[in-house]
Design an enzyme around this catalytic site. Sequence first.
Site, PDB file in Angstrom:
ATOM      1  N   LYS A  63       5.898  17.346  18.008  1.00  0.00           N
ATOM      2  CA  LYS A  63       4.540  17.896  18.163  1.00  0.00           C
ATOM      3  C   LYS A  63       4.575  19.354  18.613  1.00  0.00           C
ATOM      4  CE  LYS A  63       1.635  13.849  18.427  1.00  0.00           C
ATOM      5  NZ  LYS A  63       0.605  13.112  19.138  1.00  0.00           N
ATOM      6  N   LYS A  81       7.682   9.583   8.535  1.00  0.00           N
ATOM      7  CA  LYS A  81       6.706   8.555   8.932  1.00  0.00           C
ATOM      8  C   LYS A  81       5.327   8.837   8.332  1.00  0.00           C
ATOM      9  CE  LYS A  81       4.437   8.656  12.930  1.00  0.00           C
ATOM     10  NZ  LYS A  81       3.982   8.600  14.320  1.00  0.00           N
ATOM     11  N   LYS A 140      -1.292   9.865  10.654  1.00  0.00           N
ATOM     12  CA  LYS A 140      -2.715  10.168  10.461  1.00  0.00           C
ATOM     13  C   LYS A 140      -2.968  11.667  10.497  1.00  0.00           C
ATOM     14  CE  LYS A 140      -3.893   7.750  14.760  1.00  0.00           C
ATOM     15  NZ  LYS A 140      -3.067   8.155  15.868  1.00  0.00           N
TER      16      LYS A 140
HETATM   17  P1  TYM Z   1      -0.613   6.255  17.688  1.00  0.00           P
HETATM   18  O1  TYM Z   1      -2.067   6.411  17.859  1.00  0.00           O
HETATM   19  O2  TYM Z   1       0.182   7.381  17.120  1.00  0.00           O
HETATM   20  O3  TYM Z   1      -0.317   5.008  16.774  1.00  0.00           O
HETATM   21  C1  TYM Z   1      -0.858   3.740  17.081  1.00  0.00           C
HETATM   22  C2  TYM Z   1       0.155   2.660  16.753  1.00  0.00           C
HETATM   23  O4  TYM Z   1       0.498   2.716  15.360  1.00  0.00           O
HETATM   24  C3  TYM Z   1       1.917   2.754  15.212  1.00  0.00           C
HETATM   25  N1  TYM Z   1       2.238   3.559  14.019  1.00  0.00           N
HETATM   26  C4  TYM Z   1       3.033   3.146  13.020  1.00  0.00           C
HETATM   27  N2  TYM Z   1       3.699   2.003  12.830  1.00  0.00           N
HETATM   28  C5  TYM Z   1       4.430   1.895  11.687  1.00  0.00           C
HETATM   29  N3  TYM Z   1       4.504   2.876  10.745  1.00  0.00           N
HETATM   30  C6  TYM Z   1       3.841   4.040  10.900  1.00  0.00           C
HETATM   31  N4  TYM Z   1       3.896   4.970   9.972  1.00  0.00           N
HETATM   32  C7  TYM Z   1       3.059   4.214  12.083  1.00  0.00           C
HETATM   33  N5  TYM Z   1       2.275   5.222  12.555  1.00  0.00           N
HETATM   34  C8  TYM Z   1       1.785   4.808  13.743  1.00  0.00           C
HETATM   35  C9  TYM Z   1       2.423   3.404  16.493  1.00  0.00           C
HETATM   36  O5  TYM Z   1       3.767   3.074  16.731  1.00  0.00           O
HETATM   37  C10 TYM Z   1       1.479   2.813  17.519  1.00  0.00           C
HETATM   38  O6  TYM Z   1       1.931   1.549  17.940  1.00  0.00           O
HETATM   39  N6  TYM Z   1       1.318   6.775  22.251  1.00  0.00           N
HETATM   40  C11 TYM Z   1       0.688   5.849  21.356  1.00  0.00           C
HETATM   41  C12 TYM Z   1      -0.617   5.311  21.908  1.00  0.00           C
HETATM   42  C13 TYM Z   1      -0.522   4.721  23.267  1.00  0.00           C
HETATM   43  C14 TYM Z   1       0.058   3.488  23.629  1.00  0.00           C
HETATM   44  C15 TYM Z   1      -0.153   3.345  25.023  1.00  0.00           C
HETATM   45  C16 TYM Z   1       0.708   2.495  22.903  1.00  0.00           C
HETATM   46  C17 TYM Z   1      -1.025   5.280  24.410  1.00  0.00           C
HETATM   47  N7  TYM Z   1      -0.817   4.442  25.458  1.00  0.00           N
HETATM   48  C18 TYM Z   1       0.299   2.211  25.743  1.00  0.00           C
HETATM   49  C19 TYM Z   1       1.175   1.393  23.610  1.00  0.00           C
HETATM   50  C20 TYM Z   1       0.963   1.257  24.985  1.00  0.00           C
HETATM   51  C21 TYM Z   1       0.385   6.558  20.054  1.00  0.00           C
HETATM   52  O7  TYM Z   1       0.366   7.738  19.953  1.00  0.00           O
HETATM   53  O8  TYM Z   1       0.060   5.757  19.034  1.00  0.00           O
END
Ligand code: TYM
Length: 331
Positions: free
Chosen positions: A115, A197, A200
Site C-alpha cells: 500500500k 490478487k 477491489k
Molecule cells: P479486506 O476488506 O481487504 O478483505 C475482506 C476479506 O476478503 C478477503 N479477500 C480475498 N480472499 C481471497 N481472494 C482474494 N482475491 C481476496 N481479496 C480479499 C480478505 O482476506 C479478507 O478476509 N484487514 C482486513 C479487514 C479486517 C479484519 C479485521 C479481518 C479488519 N479487521 C479483523 C479479520 C479480522 C481487510 O483489509 O480485508
Amino acid sequence: MLNEQKVSYSGVQPSGNLTIGNYLGAIKNFSAYSELYKCFYCVVDSHAITVRQVPAELRRRTYETLALYIACGLDPEKNTLYVQSHVPAHTELAWILNCFTMFGELSRMTQFKDKSEKHADNINAGLFTYPVLMASDILLYQTDVVPVGIDQKQHVELCRDIATRFNQLYPDTFTMPEPIISKSGMRIMSLAEPTKKMSKSDENANAVVYILDDKDTMIRKFKRAVTDSDTVVKYAEGKDGINNLMTIYSCFTGKTISEIEKEFEGKGYGDFKLAVGEACADALMPVQEKFRQILADKAYLEEVMKKGADEAAYYARKTLSKVKRKLGFVI
Ligand code: TYM
C-alpha cells in the site's frame, strides 16, 4: 471464548465495491460458524480511512457491506453485525496495543509495503499501525477463529504475537485466535494478471468481478480473462489464468478440480470461460436480489447496526476494562 462459547470474528473494509475474492475468500465462509459459535462480523470503516475515501461513497458502502453480509446469509439474529467506528473500544484498545507492538514487526507487513508503494503520497501512520487496529478488533472479543483470505494471514499472525507478548506480561488476558483460511477460495487472482490478487482497488475493472456486476458483465469479464496459449482445461504449473478460473468454478459449483478437468475434456477455453461466468452469475444473482431488497430498507439496516453495536460494545467493554485493570489504569 465468551461464556464458554467459541467466538468467530472477521471484518471487511467498505473501501470499494466488493469482489468475488471477498465473497469466496471470506464472506461466504462466515455463515459456517453461525450455529455453533458466537459470531461477530464487522464493517471496518476505521481501517478504510487509512486510504483517502470520498465521504459519500464511504457512507454508501458501509450500508452496502452490511446489506451484503445479510444477503450472503448472515442472520442478524444469530450474528452480531456492526460498524467498527460505532464501538470506540476498538480504537482505545488499539492505542494500548500500539505500545506492545514493535516498529520492526509492523515494517515487515507485506500489505503495508504494497500500500505504501500504491499510495506513495500518503504513507500515513494509520496505514503503518493498521494491523494493530485489526489485532484490537480480534482480541476485544476473545476470538477463537478468524475466517479470512490468505492475504490477511500475516496480520492474524502478528495479532497472535501481540497477544502472546501481552499475556506473558499480564497472564490470561486474551484468547489466542487462529486464522481459518478456506482451502478453495483463499486467494482469487486478477483476471487480467493472474499472478496478482483480485483486489477491489484495482483500477482495471476488467480484472475484477464484483459481487454486484450484472450477469452479462460477469460473462464478458470471464470471456476476456487472460489465459495461455494451450487449449486443455487442466490445473498445472504455469497455467495461472486457467488455475484461477478452475478455482473460481470449483468454489461456485462445489466440483473438484479433477471433476472439472473431466467435464471439459475435448472442449476449449471458450466453453470453459462461459461456464465459469454462468456458474458465478447463477450463484450471485439470488444474493443480488436479496441485497437490493435489504438495501432499500435503510431503517432496518440502521436497526441492525444499532443492535449490533450495542451487543459488541457490551463484550468489548468487558475486555477493555480487564486490560486497563491489568495495566494499572485507575478505572
Ligand atoms: P479486506 O476488506 O481487504 O478483505 C475482506 C476479506 O476478503 C478477503 N479477500 C480475498 N480472499 C481471497 N481472494 C482474494 N482475491 C481476496 N481479496 C480479499 C480478505 O482476506 C479478507 O478476509 N484487514 C482486513 C479487514 C479486517 C479484519 C479485521 C479481518 C479488519 N479487521 C479483523 C479479520 C479480522 C481487510 O483489509 O480485508
